[in-house]
Design a protein around this motif. Structure first.
Motif, PDB file in Angstrom:
ATOM      1  N   VAL A  22       0.840  -1.194   0.000  1.00  0.00           N
ATOM      2  CA  VAL A  22       0.000   0.000   0.000  1.00  0.00           C
ATOM      3  C   VAL A  22       0.876   1.244   0.000  1.00  0.00           C
ATOM      4  N   SER A  23       0.553   2.178  -0.878  1.00  0.00           N
ATOM      5  CA  SER A  23       1.313   3.427  -0.961  1.00  0.00           C
ATOM      6  C   SER A  23       0.687   4.506  -0.088  1.00  0.00           C
ATOM      7  N   ASP A  24       1.545   5.233   0.616  1.00  0.00           N
ATOM      8  CA  ASP A  24       1.086   6.363   1.421  1.00  0.00           C
ATOM      9  C   ASP A  24       0.809   7.595   0.561  1.00  0.00           C
ATOM     10  N   ASN A  25       1.330   7.611  -0.662  1.00  0.00           N
ATOM     11  CA  ASN A  25       1.249   8.800  -1.519  1.00  0.00           C
ATOM     12  C   ASN A  25       0.779   8.425  -2.914  1.00  0.00           C
ATOM     13  N   ASP A  26      -0.370   7.789  -2.991  1.00  0.00           N
ATOM     14  CA  ASP A  26      -0.897   7.294  -4.255  1.00  0.00           C
ATOM     15  C   ASP A  26      -2.104   8.131  -4.655  1.00  0.00           C
TER      16      ASP A  26
ATOM     17  N   LYS B 129      -4.720   5.433  -0.415  1.00  0.00           N
ATOM     18  CA  LYS B 129      -4.317   4.473   0.611  1.00  0.00           C
ATOM     19  C   LYS B 129      -5.512   3.755   1.232  1.00  0.00           C
ATOM     20  N   ALA B 130      -6.563   4.495   1.554  1.00  0.00           N
ATOM     21  CA  ALA B 130      -7.726   3.887   2.211  1.00  0.00           C
ATOM     22  C   ALA B 130      -8.379   2.833   1.329  1.00  0.00           C
ATOM     23  N   SER B 131      -8.306   3.028   0.024  1.00  0.00           N
ATOM     24  CA  SER B 131      -8.912   2.058  -0.892  1.00  0.00           C
ATOM     25  C   SER B 131      -8.180   0.730  -0.864  1.00  0.00           C
ATOM     26  N   SER B 132      -6.855   0.765  -0.936  1.00  0.00           N
ATOM     27  CA  SER B 132      -6.084  -0.480  -0.973  1.00  0.00           C
ATOM     28  C   SER B 132      -5.890  -1.101   0.408  1.00  0.00           C
TER      29      SER B 132
ATOM     30  N   THR C 149      -0.614  -9.916   5.143  1.00  0.00           N
ATOM     31  CA  THR C 149       0.532  -9.130   5.604  1.00  0.00           C
ATOM     32  C   THR C 149       0.509  -7.795   4.873  1.00  0.00           C
ATOM     33  N   LEU C 150       0.875  -6.729   5.560  1.00  0.00           N
ATOM     34  CA  LEU C 150       0.827  -5.389   4.985  1.00  0.00           C
ATOM     35  C   LEU C 150       2.213  -4.785   4.905  1.00  0.00           C
ATOM     36  N   ILE C 151       2.531  -4.220   3.739  1.00  0.00           N
ATOM     37  CA  ILE C 151       3.727  -3.403   3.560  1.00  0.00           C
ATOM     38  C   ILE C 151       3.270  -2.014   3.124  1.00  0.00           C
ATOM     39  N   GLU C 152       3.675  -0.994   3.848  1.00  0.00           N
ATOM     40  CA  GLU C 152       3.366   0.380   3.474  1.00  0.00           C
ATOM     41  C   GLU C 152       4.629   1.057   2.952  1.00  0.00           C
ATOM     42  N   THR C 153       4.470   1.846   1.914  1.00  0.00           N
ATOM     43  CA  THR C 153       5.628   2.484   1.287  1.00  0.00           C
ATOM     44  C   THR C 153       5.313   3.942   0.970  1.00  0.00           C
ATOM     45  N   PRO C 154       6.317   4.820   1.043  1.00  0.00           N
ATOM     46  CA  PRO C 154       6.095   6.220   0.669  1.00  0.00           C
ATOM     47  C   PRO C 154       6.092   6.431  -0.846  1.00  0.00           C
TER      48      PRO C 154
END
Length: 359
Positions: free
Chosen positions: A302-306, A311-314, A325-330
């Protein structure tokens, strides 16, 4: 106080400020045009070698990046609205080739451009008639249940595929994929969904949603992006890696894919308008595609800057799938695939997870 500040800014002649602003705007627009002209006149051409086609139907093909017979199979599903090669933009900047070099065996779906065979296709047709047989082909060739990787809209389709064909899927990787199109009942997202309904009469009249129309829609999400990127491109040195990436990416954006009338209407009405995915009411081949039916290990990136997939959608995918499992990326939506930091911040964590839960 206000009068004194105004006098200091405007000086003796109030028209000077207006003239200066007009001049600055004119210069920036001139630089913008120079950036566009530089792109149009660029000599660099991103040539791609033909890849083995192992399955084809209609306009769609399954391309193989797999090198060795023991490389664990990956079934990679890109979005329907853009060409697959954002995942293989340049030899030095390619998610698919990097995976191959890391010992994996990617097969990627190349949707091509909709032709006569797809003229009446909806989302179900793409999933059942194309994705399902292609998945079976990967399993047959490798003798193993593949890991399914979906990027953007491809992840939404991959989620449905994993519900319909769970025994054939080892695990699931969803990269910047939309699911909750109302973003936790965010009023802006709901209003946007309603506004998109206004496009339906035009789509029904034209008979499809053109690639140019889709790109205009995406561009409206960030109205100053074109100005910023061509101003920056104007300053890049010729024949540098940055210039080649920009040209390749811009060529990819200009190689957009049209959506069939039925797919466009389903996406705008059922996804963005009614949010059937998040509600668990999206039906494919008689099956409700609910996240609690996804029982394979799943990784959500999930991207923080998409700006394209908020972000809320994905995040809804990770929240709704049990073994997730979740990976968040800038990194942004496209940066996940083409930026300098993509390998360390996204690709490597994906491989680390697949080694644990996939192969």
């Amino acid at each position: 106080m206000k009068a004194r500040i105004a006098a200091e800014v405007l000086g003796d002649d109030p028209l000077k400020l207006s003239t200066a602003i007009d001049g600055a705007i004119a210069r920036r627009f001139s630089f913008y045009q120079e950036g566009i002209q530089k792109y149009q006149n660029a000599e660099f051409v991103n040539k791609r070698k033909a890849l083995p086609t192992v399955w084809t139907k209609g306009s769609a093909s399954l391309l193989s990046y797999r090198k060795e017979i023991d490389d664990y199979p990956l079934f990679v599903i890109p979005s329907l609205v853009n060409r697959y090669y954002i995942l293989d933009l340049l030899k030095e900047n390619s998610f698919l080739r990097w995976l191959t070099n890391e010992g994996w065996g990617p097969y990627v779906m190349d949707w091509g451009h909709p032709g006569p065979a797809e003229s009446n296709f909806g989302l179900e047709d793409y999933i059942v008639q194309y994705l399902l047989p292609a998945l079976k082909e990967v399993e047959k060739r490798s003798g193993k249940k593949p890991i399914v990787i979906g990027y953007c809209m491809g992840g939404t389709l991959a989620t449905a595929l994993s519900v319909l064909a769970q025994p054939l899927v080892k695990s699931l990787v969803l990269i910047a994929s939309p699911w909750d199109f109302h973003e936790k009942e965010d009023q802006r997202a709901i209003q946007q969904g309603r506004w998109l309904q206004s496009l339906l009469p035009w789509i029904n009249t034209v008979g499809h949603f053109s690639g140019e129309g889709l790109q205009s829609l995406f561009a409206s999400l960030d109205p100053t992006l074109s100005l910023r990127k061509f101003l920056n491109f104007r300053q890049l040195d010729v024949d540098t890696e940055q210039e080649k990436v920009f040209i390749s990416l811009e060529d990819w954006l200009n190689d957009g894919v049209s959506l069939t009338q039925k797919v466009a209407c389903e996406c705008l009405q059922e996804w963005y308008g009614e949010n059937l995915t998040e509600k668990g009411h999206w039906v494919v081949s008689g099956e409700k595609i609910a996240l609690n039916k996804v029982r394979v290990p799943t990784l959500s990136v999930v991207s923080d800057n998409d700006r394209i997939v908020p972000k809320a959608s994905s995040l809804a995918l990770s929240a709704g799938i049990d073994r997730s499992t979740l990976i968040e990326t800038p990194l942004g939506h496209i940066g996940i695939m083409v930026s300098r930091n993509a390998q360390s911040k996204v690709w490597k964590p994906i491989v680390d997870w697949m080694e644990q839960f996939g192969s």
